[in-house]
Design a protein around this motif. Structure first.
Motif, PDB file in Angstrom:
ATOM      1  N   SER A  48       0.814  -1.218   0.000  1.00 17.40           N
ATOM      2  CA  SER A  48       0.000   0.000   0.000  1.00 17.40           C
ATOM      3  C   SER A  48       0.849   1.270   0.000  1.00 17.40           C
ATOM      4  O   SER A  48       0.352   2.348  -0.315  1.00 17.40           O
ATOM      5  N   ARG A  49       2.104   1.148   0.341  1.00 14.99           N
ATOM      6  CA  ARG A  49       2.998   2.309   0.274  1.00 14.99           C
ATOM      7  C   ARG A  49       3.375   2.644  -1.164  1.00 14.99           C
ATOM      8  O   ARG A  49       3.879   3.726  -1.448  1.00 14.99           O
ATOM      9  N   ILE A  50       3.115   1.696  -2.073  1.00 16.46           N
ATOM     10  CA  ILE A  50       3.563   1.840  -3.455  1.00 16.46           C
ATOM     11  C   ILE A  50       2.413   2.078  -4.417  1.00 16.46           C
ATOM     12  O   ILE A  50       2.498   2.906  -5.324  1.00 16.46           O
ATOM     13  N   THR A  51       1.317   1.346  -4.221  1.00 21.42           N
ATOM     14  CA  THR A  51       0.195   1.430  -5.159  1.00 21.42           C
ATOM     15  C   THR A  51      -1.104   1.077  -4.444  1.00 21.42           C
ATOM     16  O   THR A  51      -1.094   0.732  -3.261  1.00 21.42           O
ATOM     17  N   SER A  52      -2.211   1.175  -5.142  1.00 24.01           N
ATOM     18  CA  SER A  52      -3.513   0.865  -4.553  1.00 24.01           C
ATOM     19  C   SER A  52      -3.608  -0.627  -4.233  1.00 24.01           C
ATOM     20  O   SER A  52      -3.095  -1.477  -4.979  1.00 24.01           O
ATOM     21  N   THR A  53      -4.273  -0.950  -3.118  1.00 21.12           N
ATOM     22  CA  THR A  53      -4.441  -2.343  -2.728  1.00 21.12           C
ATOM     23  C   THR A  53      -5.874  -2.596  -2.268  1.00 21.12           C
ATOM     24  O   THR A  53      -6.581  -1.675  -1.857  1.00 21.12           O
ATOM     25  N   PHE A  54      -6.255  -3.880  -2.309  1.00 24.29           N
ATOM     26  CA  PHE A  54      -7.607  -4.268  -1.926  1.00 24.29           C
ATOM     27  C   PHE A  54      -7.596  -5.686  -1.378  1.00 24.29           C
ATOM     28  O   PHE A  54      -7.003  -6.592  -1.969  1.00 24.29           O
ATOM     29  N   SER A  55      -8.236  -5.887  -0.230  1.00 30.45           N
ATOM     30  CA  SER A  55      -8.490  -7.229   0.288  1.00 30.45           C
ATOM     31  C   SER A  55      -9.918  -7.251   0.813  1.00 30.45           C
ATOM     32  O   SER A  55     -10.521  -6.198   1.051  1.00 30.45           O
ATOM     33  N   TYR A  56     -10.464  -8.436   1.011  1.00 34.19           N
ATOM     34  CA  TYR A  56     -11.877  -8.506   1.392  1.00 34.19           C
ATOM     35  C   TYR A  56     -12.182  -9.832   2.063  1.00 34.19           C
ATOM     36  O   TYR A  56     -11.384 -10.778   1.998  1.00 34.19           O
ATOM     37  N   ASP A  57     -13.329  -9.885   2.718  1.00 33.53           N
ATOM     38  CA  ASP A  57     -13.839 -11.123   3.308  1.00 33.53           C
ATOM     39  C   ASP A  57     -14.936 -11.664   2.398  1.00 33.53           C
ATOM     40  O   ASP A  57     -15.919 -10.961   2.132  1.00 33.53           O
ATOM     41  N   ARG A  58     -14.764 -12.882   1.928  1.00 29.61           N
ATOM     42  CA  ARG A  58     -15.814 -13.463   1.095  1.00 29.61           C
ATOM     43  C   ARG A  58     -17.066 -13.742   1.928  1.00 29.61           C
ATOM     44  O   ARG A  58     -17.036 -13.719   3.160  1.00 29.61           O
ATOM     45  N   VAL A  59     -18.144 -14.010   1.239  1.00 30.43           N
ATOM     46  CA  VAL A  59     -19.410 -14.330   1.903  1.00 30.43           C
ATOM     47  C   VAL A  59     -19.201 -15.429   2.950  1.00 30.43           C
ATOM     48  O   VAL A  59     -18.570 -16.447   2.680  1.00 30.43           O
ATOM     49  N   GLY A  60     -19.702 -15.170   4.157  1.00 21.99           N
ATOM     50  CA  GLY A  60     -19.614 -16.155   5.224  1.00 21.99           C
ATOM     51  C   GLY A  60     -18.278 -16.211   5.932  1.00 21.99           C
ATOM     52  O   GLY A  60     -18.077 -17.048   6.816  1.00 21.99           O
ATOM     53  N   VAL A  61     -17.349 -15.326   5.586  1.00 25.58           N
ATOM     54  CA  VAL A  61     -16.015 -15.305   6.186  1.00 25.58           C
ATOM     55  C   VAL A  61     -15.794 -13.968   6.875  1.00 25.58           C
ATOM     56  O   VAL A  61     -16.240 -12.920   6.395  1.00 25.58           O
ATOM     57  N   GLY A  62     -15.083 -13.982   7.994  1.00 22.47           N
ATOM     58  CA  GLY A  62     -14.744 -12.735   8.676  1.00 22.47           C
ATOM     59  C   GLY A  62     -15.955 -11.900   9.011  1.00 22.47           C
ATOM     60  O   GLY A  62     -16.901 -12.369   9.628  1.00 22.47           O
ATOM     61  N   ARG A  63     -15.961 -10.667   8.531  1.00 23.33           N
ATOM     62  CA  ARG A  63     -17.034  -9.726   8.853  1.00 23.33           C
ATOM     63  C   ARG A  63     -18.125  -9.652   7.783  1.00 23.33           C
ATOM     64  O   ARG A  63     -19.021  -8.818   7.860  1.00 23.33           O
ATOM     65  N   SER A  64     -18.053 -10.510   6.777  1.00 20.80           N
ATOM     66  CA  SER A  64     -19.069 -10.511   5.719  1.00 20.80           C
ATOM     67  C   SER A  64     -20.231 -11.434   6.059  1.00 20.80           C
ATOM     68  O   SER A  64     -20.068 -12.425   6.775  1.00 20.80           O
ATOM     69  N   GLU A  65     -21.398 -11.096   5.523  1.00 14.01           N
ATOM     70  CA  GLU A  65     -22.600 -11.884   5.795  1.00 14.01           C
ATOM     71  C   GLU A  65     -22.562 -13.224   5.073  1.00 14.01           C
ATOM     72  O   GLU A  65     -21.891 -13.380   4.053  1.00 14.01           O
ATOM     73  N   ALA A  66     -23.313 -14.164   5.600  1.00 13.68           N
ATOM     74  CA  ALA A  66     -23.385 -15.499   5.008  1.00 13.68           C
ATOM     75  C   ALA A  66     -24.302 -15.490   3.795  1.00 13.68           C
ATOM     76  O   ALA A  66     -25.025 -14.528   3.538  1.00 13.68           O
ATOM     77  N   ALA A  67     -24.280 -16.620   3.054  1.00 19.62           N
ATOM     78  CA  ALA A  67     -25.083 -16.739   1.836  1.00 19.62           C
ATOM     79  C   ALA A  67     -25.605 -18.163   1.716  1.00 19.62           C
ATOM     80  O   ALA A  67     -25.114 -19.071   2.379  1.00 19.62           O
ATOM     81  N   PRO A  68     -26.618 -18.362   0.856  1.00 20.26           N
ATOM     82  CA  PRO A  68     -27.075 -19.723   0.592  1.00 20.26           C
ATOM     83  C   PRO A  68     -25.919 -20.577   0.049  1.00 20.26           C
ATOM     84  O   PRO A  68     -25.059 -20.081  -0.667  1.00 20.26           O
ATOM     85  N   LEU A  69     -25.922 -21.836   0.402  1.00 17.62           N
ATOM     86  CA  LEU A  69     -24.821 -22.717   0.051  1.00 17.62           C
ATOM     87  C   LEU A  69     -25.354 -23.924  -0.721  1.00 17.62           C
ATOM     88  O   LEU A  69     -26.521 -24.259  -0.610  1.00 17.62           O
ATOM     89  N   PRO A  70     -24.486 -24.645  -1.440  1.00 17.35           N
ATOM     90  CA  PRO A  70     -23.075 -24.337  -1.699  1.00 17.35           C
ATOM     91  C   PRO A  70     -22.919 -23.334  -2.838  1.00 17.35           C
ATOM     92  O   PRO A  70     -23.880 -23.004  -3.528  1.00 17.35           O
ATOM     93  N   ARG A  71     -21.670 -22.898  -3.040  1.00 15.86           N
ATOM     94  CA  ARG A  71     -21.358 -21.952  -4.116  1.00 15.86           C
ATOM     95  C   ARG A  71     -20.199 -22.495  -4.944  1.00 15.86           C
ATOM     96  O   ARG A  71     -19.587 -23.498  -4.609  1.00 15.86           O
ATOM     97  N   THR A  72     -19.892 -21.782  -6.034  1.00 15.27           N
ATOM     98  CA  THR A  72     -18.810 -22.229  -6.909  1.00 15.27           C
ATOM     99  C   THR A  72     -17.808 -21.105  -7.127  1.00 15.27           C
ATOM    100  O   THR A  72     -18.037 -19.951  -6.752  1.00 15.27           O
TER     101      THR A  72
END
Length: 262
Positions: A48-72
């Motif tokens: 991030s000191r050099i260029t733009s960066t992005f990370s995230y929590d997928r559905v059902g992981v960390g702080r993201s909401e869950a979703a109907p399962l299964p997924r692909t």
């Protein structure tokens, strides 16, 4: 550099992301199964000191909401695409994928090649790797390994692996997108798959050295995916190279960024 934490709604579910804006290419971090954005903290903070960066929590992981399962895998790619369009994160993107996240990165690049300027695979999962494992597993572990391949409910994100692998294979093609492959140099406990709840931890039955050698052969095969590819072994790392030797991952990303300046 200021890191922004935000929630955005994708397909009716709130997803958490963490990003910084500092020009392009933007580096997109894609975690392995069951891992949150926190897995990238050390590497993301440095890049991030050099260029733009992005990370995230997928559905059902960390702080993201869950979703109907299964997924692909295709669901994950569409989710990432929509999430990136919700923030001021401009392409082109360098995709950095760990483990199953490598499959997501590959499928994303196949579907949106004009938006991707580079890929870094970190001990990335190979499609149908469980079938390759059967060549080296003792008889009593083959059924366990096959069940993990065929039953989505056995992995941490309830991903349908068979459908996901087919999606990746069906869209796979050689490109001229720069590709850096980082593979681990040390055996791990369990079956080396960070999404397998049932087989985490080494009970002494899984042939760890043979699995490591198999993984290294499979990942060496990724070189065919790009006309501009290279491979590097992280000799002091297990499966989580970005934790064991983050400097290697940082160096590969920086080298890719420098190459794009030429």
């Amino acid at each position: 550099m200021r890191m922004v934490e935000a929630f955005h709604t994708c397909h009716g579910r709130k997803l958490f992301s963490k990003y910084s804006l500092k020009g392009t290419p933007s580096v997109i971090f894609i975690a392995g199964l069951g891992d949150s954005s926190e897995s990238w903290d050390v590497v993301q903070d440095r890049i991030s000191r050099i260029t733009s960066t992005f990370s995230y929590d997928r559905v059902g992981v960390g702080r993201s909401e869950a979703a109907p399962l299964p997924r692909t895998c295709l669901d994950l790619v569409q989710e990432l695409s929509e999430l990136l369009s919700s923030i001021p994160m401009e392409p082109p993107y360098i995709l950095v994928g760990h483990s199953f996240g490598g499959l997501v990165a590959r499928l994303f690049a196949s579907r949106y090649p004009a938006m991707v300027s580079g890929i870094v695979l970190i001990d990335a999962a190979h499609e149908y790797k469980e079938l390759a494992y059967e060549k080296i597993l003792p008889e009593k572990l083959i059924s366990v390994n096959r069940a993990y391949l065929e039953n989505p409910m056995l992995n941490r994100e309830k991903i349908d692996k068979l459908r996901s692998y087919k999606e990746v294979v069906d869209h796979s093609r050689q490109s001229n997108i720069p590709l850096s492959i980082i593979t681990s140099g040390l055996p791990d406990g369990g079956d080396r798959d960070d999404g397998n709840d049932d087989n985490d931890g080494d009970d002494g039955e899984w042939p760890q050295q043979e699995i490591l050698q198999m993984e290294q052969r499979l990942q060496a095969g990724f070189k065919r995916l790009s006309t501009v590819s290279k491979i590097r072994v992280a000799g002091r790392s297990g499966h989580y190279v970005h934790h064991d030797e983050p400097e290697i991952v940082i160096e590969e990303i920086i080298n890719m960024l420098k190459g794009m300046e030429l």
